[in-house]
Design an enzyme around this catalytic site. Structure first.
Site, PDB file in Angstrom:
ATOM      1  N   LYS A 200       0.876  -1.183   0.000  1.00 47.70           N
ATOM      2  CA  LYS A 200       0.000   0.000   0.000  1.00 47.70           C
ATOM      3  C   LYS A 200       0.904   1.221   0.000  1.00 47.70           C
ATOM      4  O   LYS A 200       1.471   1.592   1.040  1.00 47.70           O
ATOM      5  CB  LYS A 200      -0.884  -0.018   1.258  1.00 47.70           C
ATOM      6  CG  LYS A 200      -2.241   0.650   1.118  1.00 47.70           C
ATOM      7  CD  LYS A 200      -2.205   2.119   0.833  1.00 47.70           C
ATOM      8  CE  LYS A 200      -1.958   2.977   2.043  1.00 47.70           C
ATOM      9  NZ  LYS A 200      -1.819   4.425   1.707  1.00 47.70           N
ATOM     10  N   GLU A 276       8.762   1.036  11.423  1.00 48.49           N
ATOM     11  CA  GLU A 276       9.925   1.922  11.191  1.00 48.49           C
ATOM     12  C   GLU A 276       9.356   3.329  11.206  1.00 48.49           C
ATOM     13  O   GLU A 276       8.691   3.742  10.252  1.00 48.49           O
ATOM     14  CB  GLU A 276      10.553   1.653   9.815  1.00 48.49           C
ATOM     15  CG  GLU A 276      10.790   0.199   9.491  1.00 48.49           C
ATOM     16  CD  GLU A 276      12.041  -0.375  10.125  1.00 48.49           C
ATOM     17  OE1 GLU A 276      12.856   0.423  10.627  1.00 48.49           O
ATOM     18  OE2 GLU A 276      12.177  -1.603  10.127  1.00 48.49           O
ATOM     19  N   CYS A 311      13.412  10.620   7.706  1.00 52.34           N
ATOM     20  CA  CYS A 311      13.208  10.185   9.091  1.00 52.34           C
ATOM     21  C   CYS A 311      14.470  10.387   9.919  1.00 52.34           C
ATOM     22  O   CYS A 311      14.407  10.691  11.098  1.00 52.34           O
ATOM     23  CB  CYS A 311      12.791   8.723   9.122  1.00 52.34           C
ATOM     24  SG  CYS A 311      13.932   7.666   8.205  1.00 52.34           S
ATOM     25  N   GLU A 410       8.785  15.907  15.409  1.00 54.92           N
ATOM     26  CA  GLU A 410       9.351  15.726  14.074  1.00 54.92           C
ATOM     27  C   GLU A 410       8.666  16.711  13.122  1.00 54.92           C
ATOM     28  O   GLU A 410       7.453  16.660  12.942  1.00 54.92           O
ATOM     29  CB  GLU A 410       9.106  14.294  13.602  1.00 54.92           C
ATOM     30  CG  GLU A 410       9.807  13.976  12.302  1.00 54.92           C
ATOM     31  CD  GLU A 410       9.513  12.564  11.825  1.00 54.92           C
ATOM     32  OE1 GLU A 410       8.342  12.144  11.871  1.00 54.92           O
ATOM     33  OE2 GLU A 410      10.461  11.893  11.382  1.00 54.92           O
TER      34      GLU A 410
END
Ligand code: NAD
Length: 509
Positions: A200, A276, A311, A410
């Site tokens: 996906k 992750e 990331c 973040e």
């Protein structure tokens, strides 16, 4: 494509190619299930626009639960029939190696799709994303017929074989920041070990996924082994994560959605979940560093790469107070090299943010940094708005304290927060005062300090006097709320295999 600056000759070539793709309607947003391109069962689509200039690219299949059911069914059938799962590792190797070759042969096409889809510079798509995705597939192809199983040191009266078997059907849900590469990190180890996969892709960058699957079919991967269901997270993604016939879930994305993955597994069949997730990595420069200029270049290169949408971007620069002014000045000297430009120009170092919502998120954090008292010493503004795309200048905040939102959360944009410290203990404490633990970097000329601090940092990867080394041979993943899985390296094989023990009685001993 419009641009505020005169176009280079190479940019004109890429713009022409992009225009041809659109004029000839060659962009295909359909799903790929059981070897066939197809629309969503109910015919629903959503429009995909390019963040480069806001123009409509194509309609994308808006897959929902029935499409996910069809994809999982095809994957299960392929798995049970053994067309791939029971092939010899050497045979799987040949197909995957051909696929890696085909990815490289279609480098220009895939790179252009990636850049149009999510806004990164074409030079990066060409030289980073496509080659690394191909390298990942090739590496797992080459690895899989060299991994041995085990025989346990049992008494002579019995033999215990410990074998790895594929888990079955793997659901892979990936983000938009490196769409092809994050998919490859799941597909390489999952397919090499004989699983079937339902992928996906992110609704924000779905276009390369189905094309990758077409190339896999061309390479000889049997139909049904690799399926792609584009769509929204709360529709296709949720249906896949909740599916009772998915055995393992490889998820890359935000910590917020990673939490949901664990809930979905608990609410369905307890499928194994490998998350992750996000990061807020610390880049620590000590006063005894003998490479301050290189440290400044490295941190700027790493935080502004991919528009800060990485990331592992080192978004917190921790500097000893005695050298902080010097380091900040040297970082500021790097800023002009990263001014946003046309992503279709191979000379551009920083491209467009992925969409309007990400633009507002980043600008919101910049506002919050100012509001909380940090000093914005570079950037902090939207530019190139006349293109219709979403661009923010490389931004540096000085005078940040670790409790501010820009230091804790973040941002996923080109924003660096500079935090000053007084001694080693404070640096380690500040670095570890984060809910994340993906990566970190330590700059010191003293090997004892480098080892001591690297050991004390709670992060999946610690760099010493560098930040850019990376390789498929080493694991990638984080501590704490950066996740529990490890992509890349032979360790990733553990996620996609079950360990089976077979006891055999040995008579006559
Ligand atoms: P996201 O969590 O919003 O979405 C990731 C994927 O999950 C997308 O495909 C999305 O459609 C899907 N999704 C969203 N809601 C869902 C739901 N309710 N159920 C099922 N699926 C759902 O993340 P993003 O904005 O696409 O990506 C950015 C994030 O990814 C950042 O936090 C970044 O740090 C992280 N990331 C981590 C790594 C790593 O290896 N640790 C690598 C790249 C990106």
């Amino acid at each position: 494509m419009t641009s505020a600056q005169p176009a280079t000759a190479q940019a004109l070539i890429w713009r022409d190619r992009a225009q041809a793709l659109l004029d000839e309607r060659r962009l295909d947003g359909r799903a790929l299930i059981d070897g066939q391109r197809m629309d969503a069962t109910d015919g629903q689509t959503f429009a995909k626009h390019s963040p480069i200039d806001g123009r409509a690219l194509t309609a994308v299949a808006r897959c929902t639960a029935p499409d996910v059911d069809a994809a999982v069914f095809a994957a299960r059938q392929a798995f049970e029939q053994g067309r791939w799962s029971r092939e010899a590792p050497a045979a799987r190797k040949r197909v995957l190696a051909r696929w890696a070759e085909l990815i490289l042969q279609h480098k220009d096409e895939l790179a252009l799709l990636e850049t149009l889809d999510m806004g990164k510079p074409i030079g990066h798509s060409l030289n980073v994303d496509v080659p690394l995705a191909a390298r990942c597939i090739q590496w797992y192809a080459e690895a899989v017929d060299k991994v041995y199983d085990e025989i346990a040191p049992t008494p002579e009266t019995a033999l215990a074989l410990i074998r790895r078997e594929p888990v079955g059907v793997v659901g892979a849900i990936v983000p938009w920041n490196y769409p092809m590469l994050m998919a490859a990190w799941k597909l390489g180890p999952a397919l090499a070990t004989g699983n079937s996969v339902v992928l996906k892709p992110s609704e924000k960058a779905p276009l390369t996924a189905s094309r990758l699957a077409e190339l896999a079919l061309m390479a000889g991967l049997p139909e049904g082994v690799f399926n792609v269901v584009p769509g929204y997270g709360h529709e296709a993604g949720e249906a896949l994560a909740l599916h009772m016939d998915v055995d393992a879930l490889g998820f890359t994305g935000s910590t917020r959605v990673g939490r949901k993955m664990l809930e979905y597994a608990g609410a369905s069949n307890l499928k194994r979940v490998f998350n992750e997730l996000g990061g807020k990595s610390a880049f620590i420069v000590f006063e005894d560093s003998d490479a301050i200029e290189r440290a400044a270049q490295t941190v700027a290169g790493a935080i502004f790469f991919n528009q800060g949408e990485s990331c592992n971007a080192p978004s917190r620069l921790l500097v000893h107070e005695s050298i902080a002014d010097d380091v900040v000045a040297q970082v500021l000297a790097q800023v002009p090299h990263y001014q946003p430009g046309d992503p279709l120009d191979p000379h551009t170092a920083m491209g467009a943010l992925v969409d309007e919502s990400q633009l507002h998120t980043v600008l919101g954090y910049i506002e919050s940094g100012r509001h909380e008292g940090a000093r914005c010493v570079a950037g902090g503004v939207q530019v190139r708005a006349e293109t219709g795309g979403y661009y923010v200048t490389p931004t540096v905040f000085d005078g940040v304290s670790n409790h501010m939102r820009i230091a804790r959360e973040e941002i996923f944009g080109p924003v660096l927060s500079v935090i000053r410290f007084q001694d080693e203990a404070e640096a380690v404490a500040l670095a570890n005062q984060s809910s994340y633990g993906l990566q970190a970097s330590v700059w010191s000329a003293h090997i004892d300090r480098a080892h001591r601090v690297a050991r004390a940092l709670r992060a999946g990867t610690v760099h010493v006097n560098q930040y850019d080394e990376d390789d498929i041979t080493v694991p990638f993943g984080g501590y704490k709320q950066s996740g529990n899985g490890r992509d890349k390296s032979l360790h990733a094989l553990d996620k996609y295999t079950e360990l089976k023990t077979t006891w055999i009685r040995v008579n006559g001993v």
